[in-house]
Design a protein around this motif. Sequence first.
Motif, PDB file in Angstrom:
ATOM      1  N   PHE A  86      37.286  38.025  19.247  1.00 17.29           N
ATOM      2  CA  PHE A  86      36.523  36.797  19.023  1.00 17.29           C
ATOM      3  C   PHE A  86      35.135  36.872  19.659  1.00 17.29           C
ATOM      4  O   PHE A  86      34.175  36.299  19.153  1.00 17.29           O
ATOM      5  N   LEU A  87      35.032  37.567  20.783  1.00 17.90           N
ATOM      6  CA  LEU A  87      33.781  37.586  21.539  1.00 17.90           C
ATOM      7  C   LEU A  87      32.904  38.788  21.209  1.00 17.90           C
ATOM      8  O   LEU A  87      31.694  38.735  21.396  1.00 17.90           O
ATOM      9  N   THR A  88      33.519  39.868  20.770  1.00 21.12           N
ATOM     10  CA  THR A  88      32.744  41.066  20.460  1.00 21.12           C
ATOM     11  C   THR A  88      31.980  40.868  19.151  1.00 21.12           C
ATOM     12  O   THR A  88      32.310  40.012  18.341  1.00 21.12           O
ATOM     13  N   GLU A  89      30.959  41.699  18.947  1.00 18.47           N
ATOM     14  CA  GLU A  89      30.074  41.517  17.794  1.00 18.47           C
ATOM     15  C   GLU A  89      30.193  42.659  16.790  1.00 18.47           C
ATOM     16  O   GLU A  89      30.404  42.449  15.610  1.00 18.47           O
ATOM     17  N   GLY A  90      30.018  43.889  17.251  1.00 18.30           N
ATOM     18  CA  GLY A  90      30.091  45.037  16.351  1.00 18.30           C
ATOM     19  C   GLY A  90      31.502  45.590  16.264  1.00 18.30           C
ATOM     20  O   GLY A  90      32.384  45.256  17.045  1.00 18.30           O
ATOM     21  N   GLU A  91      31.716  46.456  15.283  1.00 16.52           N
ATOM     22  CA  GLU A  91      32.987  47.149  15.133  1.00 16.52           C
ATOM     23  C   GLU A  91      32.758  48.641  15.362  1.00 16.52           C
ATOM     24  O   GLU A  91      31.717  49.181  15.007  1.00 16.52           O
ATOM     25  N   ALA A  92      33.769  49.300  15.933  1.00 13.35           N
ATOM     26  CA  ALA A  92      33.626  50.712  16.295  1.00 13.35           C
ATOM     27  C   ALA A  92      33.258  51.577  15.096  1.00 13.35           C
ATOM     28  O   ALA A  92      32.465  52.511  15.211  1.00 13.35           O
ATOM     29  N   ALA A 179      48.850  27.094  23.198  1.00 12.86           N
ATOM     30  CA  ALA A 179      49.555  25.948  23.775  1.00 12.86           C
ATOM     31  C   ALA A 179      49.361  24.679  22.948  1.00 12.86           C
ATOM     32  O   ALA A 179      49.697  23.581  23.406  1.00 12.86           O
ATOM     33  N   GLY A 180      48.806  24.819  21.749  1.00 15.28           N
ATOM     34  CA  GLY A 180      48.658  23.677  20.854  1.00 15.28           C
ATOM     35  C   GLY A 180      47.349  22.934  20.968  1.00 15.28           C
ATOM     36  O   GLY A 180      47.198  21.837  20.418  1.00 15.28           O
ATOM     37  N   GLY A 181      46.377  23.510  21.672  1.00 13.81           N
ATOM     38  CA  GLY A 181      45.082  22.863  21.844  1.00 13.81           C
ATOM     39  C   GLY A 181      44.205  22.984  20.614  1.00 13.81           C
ATOM     40  O   GLY A 181      44.478  23.764  19.703  1.00 13.81           O
ATOM     41  N   PRO A 182      43.108  22.229  20.575  1.00 13.99           N
ATOM     42  CA  PRO A 182      42.214  22.230  19.415  1.00 13.99           C
ATOM     43  C   PRO A 182      41.251  23.411  19.435  1.00 13.99           C
ATOM     44  O   PRO A 182      40.975  23.994  20.478  1.00 13.99           O
ATOM     45  N   LEU A 183      40.748  23.758  18.258  1.00 12.20           N
ATOM     46  CA  LEU A 183      39.644  24.701  18.146  1.00 12.20           C
ATOM     47  C   LEU A 183      38.344  23.925  18.325  1.00 12.20           C
ATOM     48  O   LEU A 183      38.134  22.897  17.682  1.00 12.20           O
ATOM     49  N   VAL A 184      37.470  24.423  19.200  1.00 16.52           N
ATOM     50  CA  VAL A 184      36.239  23.711  19.536  1.00 16.52           C
ATOM     51  C   VAL A 184      35.046  24.623  19.303  1.00 16.52           C
ATOM     52  O   VAL A 184      35.082  25.811  19.644  1.00 16.52           O
ATOM     53  N   SER A 185      34.004  24.099  18.694  1.00 19.20           N
ATOM     54  CA  SER A 185      32.786  24.872  18.469  1.00 19.20           C
ATOM     55  C   SER A 185      32.233  25.382  19.796  1.00 19.20           C
ATOM     56  O   SER A 185      32.144  24.611  20.765  1.00 19.20           O
ATOM     57  N   PRO A 186      31.842  26.656  19.871  1.00 17.35           N
ATOM     58  CA  PRO A 186      31.284  27.187  21.123  1.00 17.35           C
ATOM     59  C   PRO A 186      29.976  26.526  21.528  1.00 17.35           C
ATOM     60  O   PRO A 186      29.534  26.665  22.667  1.00 17.35           O
ATOM     61  N   ASN A 258      23.945  38.799  13.437  1.00 17.65           N
ATOM     62  CA  ASN A 258      23.736  38.228  12.108  1.00 17.65           C
ATOM     63  C   ASN A 258      23.762  36.715  12.161  1.00 17.65           C
ATOM     64  O   ASN A 258      23.925  36.110  13.213  1.00 17.65           O
ATOM     65  N   GLU A 259      23.618  36.118  10.996  1.00 11.93           N
ATOM     66  CA  GLU A 259      23.548  34.659  10.898  1.00 11.93           C
ATOM     67  C   GLU A 259      24.908  34.035  10.613  1.00 11.93           C
ATOM     68  O   GLU A 259      24.982  32.879  10.237  1.00 11.93           O
ATOM     69  N   MET A 260      25.990  34.800  10.784  1.00 11.55           N
ATOM     70  CA  MET A 260      27.325  34.259  10.540  1.00 11.55           C
ATOM     71  C   MET A 260      27.595  33.091  11.479  1.00 11.55           C
ATOM     72  O   MET A 260      27.380  33.193  12.684  1.00 11.55           O
ATOM     73  N   SER A 261      28.043  31.971  10.944  1.00 10.49           N
ATOM     74  CA  SER A 261      28.319  30.807  11.777  1.00 10.49           C
ATOM     75  C   SER A 261      29.577  31.040  12.603  1.00 10.49           C
ATOM     76  O   SER A 261      30.417  31.887  12.277  1.00 10.49           O
ATOM     77  N   SER A 262      29.699  30.268  13.676  1.00 11.51           N
ATOM     78  CA  SER A 262      30.886  30.395  14.524  1.00 11.51           C
ATOM     79  C   SER A 262      32.147  30.030  13.751  1.00 11.51           C
ATOM     80  O   SER A 262      33.225  30.586  13.994  1.00 11.51           O
ATOM     81  N   TYR A 263      32.019  29.108  12.771  1.00 12.87           N
ATOM     82  CA  TYR A 263      33.179  28.707  11.975  1.00 12.87           C
ATOM     83  C   TYR A 263      33.623  29.839  11.051  1.00 12.87           C
ATOM     84  O   TYR A 263      34.816  30.114  10.904  1.00 12.87           O
ATOM     85  N   GLU A 264      32.659  30.507  10.439  1.00 10.36           N
ATOM     86  CA  GLU A 264      32.992  31.627   9.568  1.00 10.36           C
ATOM     87  C   GLU A 264      33.600  32.772  10.365  1.00 10.36           C
ATOM     88  O   GLU A 264      34.578  33.393   9.951  1.00 10.36           O
ATOM     89  N   ARG A 265      33.016  33.032  11.526  1.00  7.63           N
ATOM     90  CA  ARG A 265      33.537  34.093  12.386  1.00  7.63           C
ATOM     91  C   ARG A 265      34.987  33.799  12.777  1.00  7.63           C
ATOM     92  O   ARG A 265      35.854  34.675  12.723  1.00  7.63           O
ATOM     93  N   LEU A 266      35.237  32.547  13.149  1.00  2.00           N
ATOM     94  CA  LEU A 266      36.578  32.151  13.557  1.00  2.00           C
ATOM     95  C   LEU A 266      37.557  32.267  12.391  1.00  2.00           C
ATOM     96  O   LEU A 266      38.678  32.776  12.560  1.00  2.00           O
ATOM     97  N   ARG A 267      37.138  31.821  11.212  1.00  2.00           N
ATOM     98  CA  ARG A 267      38.017  31.888  10.048  1.00  2.00           C
ATOM     99  C   ARG A 267      38.397  33.327   9.715  1.00  2.00           C
ATOM    100  O   ARG A 267      39.553  33.644   9.442  1.00  2.00           O
ATOM    101  N   ILE A 268      37.411  34.223   9.771  1.00  2.00           N
ATOM    102  CA  ILE A 268      37.659  35.635   9.466  1.00  2.00           C
ATOM    103  C   ILE A 268      38.615  36.243  10.488  1.00  2.00           C
ATOM    104  O   ILE A 268      39.556  36.960  10.130  1.00  2.00           O
ATOM    105  N   LYS A 269      38.397  35.951  11.772  1.00  2.00           N
ATOM    106  CA  LYS A 269      39.247  36.518  12.817  1.00  2.00           C
ATOM    107  C   LYS A 269      40.675  35.995  12.702  1.00  2.00           C
ATOM    108  O   LYS A 269      41.634  36.763  12.852  1.00  2.00           O
ATOM    109  N   LEU A 270      40.833  34.698  12.444  1.00  2.57           N
ATOM    110  CA  LEU A 270      42.166  34.128  12.345  1.00  2.57           C
ATOM    111  C   LEU A 270      42.894  34.637  11.113  1.00  2.57           C
ATOM    112  O   LEU A 270      44.104  34.886  11.143  1.00  2.57           O
TER     113      LEU A 270
END
Length: 276
Positions: A86-92, A179-186, A258-270
Motif C-alpha cells: 500500500f505504501l510502496t510506489e514502484g514494482e521490482a 478489525a472492522g474499521g473504515p477505510l480513510v483517505s490518507p 504518477n497521478e493515480m488517486s489514493s482511491y484508485e491505488r487502494l482499489r487496485i491493491k485490494l
Amino acid sequence: MEKPDSKALAERCIAYLINLGFKIALLEGQIQVQHELIHYYASSVFYKKPDCIIVLGGDGTLLYVARRTCYYSVPIFGINLGKLGFLTEGEAAHYEEALRNLTTGHYSIEERMMLDCIITRKNSIPHDYIALNDVLVKSRGSRMMEIRASANGSTIDIFRADGVIVSTPTGSTGYSLAAGGPLVSPRANVMILNPICPHRLHDRAYILPEDEVVTLEFGEREQDLVVTLDGQTTVSITPEDKVQVQKSSYCTRLIRLNEMSSYERLRIKLMSDIEE
C-alpha cells in the motif's frame, strides 16, 4: 537486507544510479559494493544523509524506515518486493522505469500524518514513541480487557474488548481494517479509535479530529499489557500506566510517481489481494 531478491535488486539499482553519476549513501552492514560514488554510514547518521531514501521491500520495511527518517524530513521512495504494498510506489519488475522517473524529477511528495504515543508510568518520566500506521494496546494473553478511552479529558467509552487500535488514515488499511474499521483517505487528518472484538455489539470505531489527545487507561486487574507501534515495536506496560496518543508534529514524506488517486491505488491493491 534479509531477502536474497532485495540484495540482487539493490545491486541493480546501485549500478543504474552510478551510471547516471549519482552519489549513493548505503547503510553499513547491509550490502558491500565498492565504488568512488558510494559512501557507507552508520545507522546513527544514515537516515539524515540522503536527499531521498530508496526502500526495497514491502510495507513493513517502509514503516521501519519511516519512523527513522521523519525527524529529518527525508522523503522515501518504496520499490515493492512484498505482496500488496500500500505504501510502496514502484514494482521490482519495473525498477528502471521507476528510477528514471525519480531521477528526472517526474514525481510528487505526499505527506502522511503520524502519531505520537506517550506512555506515562507511575513515579517515572514519560516515554515517547512514534508510529505511521497505528498504536495497538492489548494483552499478551489475548484475553478480553477493560479499557477507558477519553479524548481531551472527556470519556468516549469504556470498552470491553481484546484491545484497542488508534490508527492514522494510512494505517486504516492495516490492522484497523482487519478489525472492522473504515477505510480513510490518507489526506484526511483524523484518528481512528477502533476496539478489537468488542464484547458489546454496538461498539464501533470512532473517527476523531486531529487536534484531540486520546488517553487509554486500564482496569486494575488487567495483566500482561503491551503497546505495539506499527506492529514492530512492543512495549510492556502495567494497569497503572497511562497511554496517550496524538497527532505528531512529524510526518512521513512519500514519493509518488504518477497521478493515480489514493482511491484508485487502494482499489487496485485490494483487488489484487482478492485475486491472490
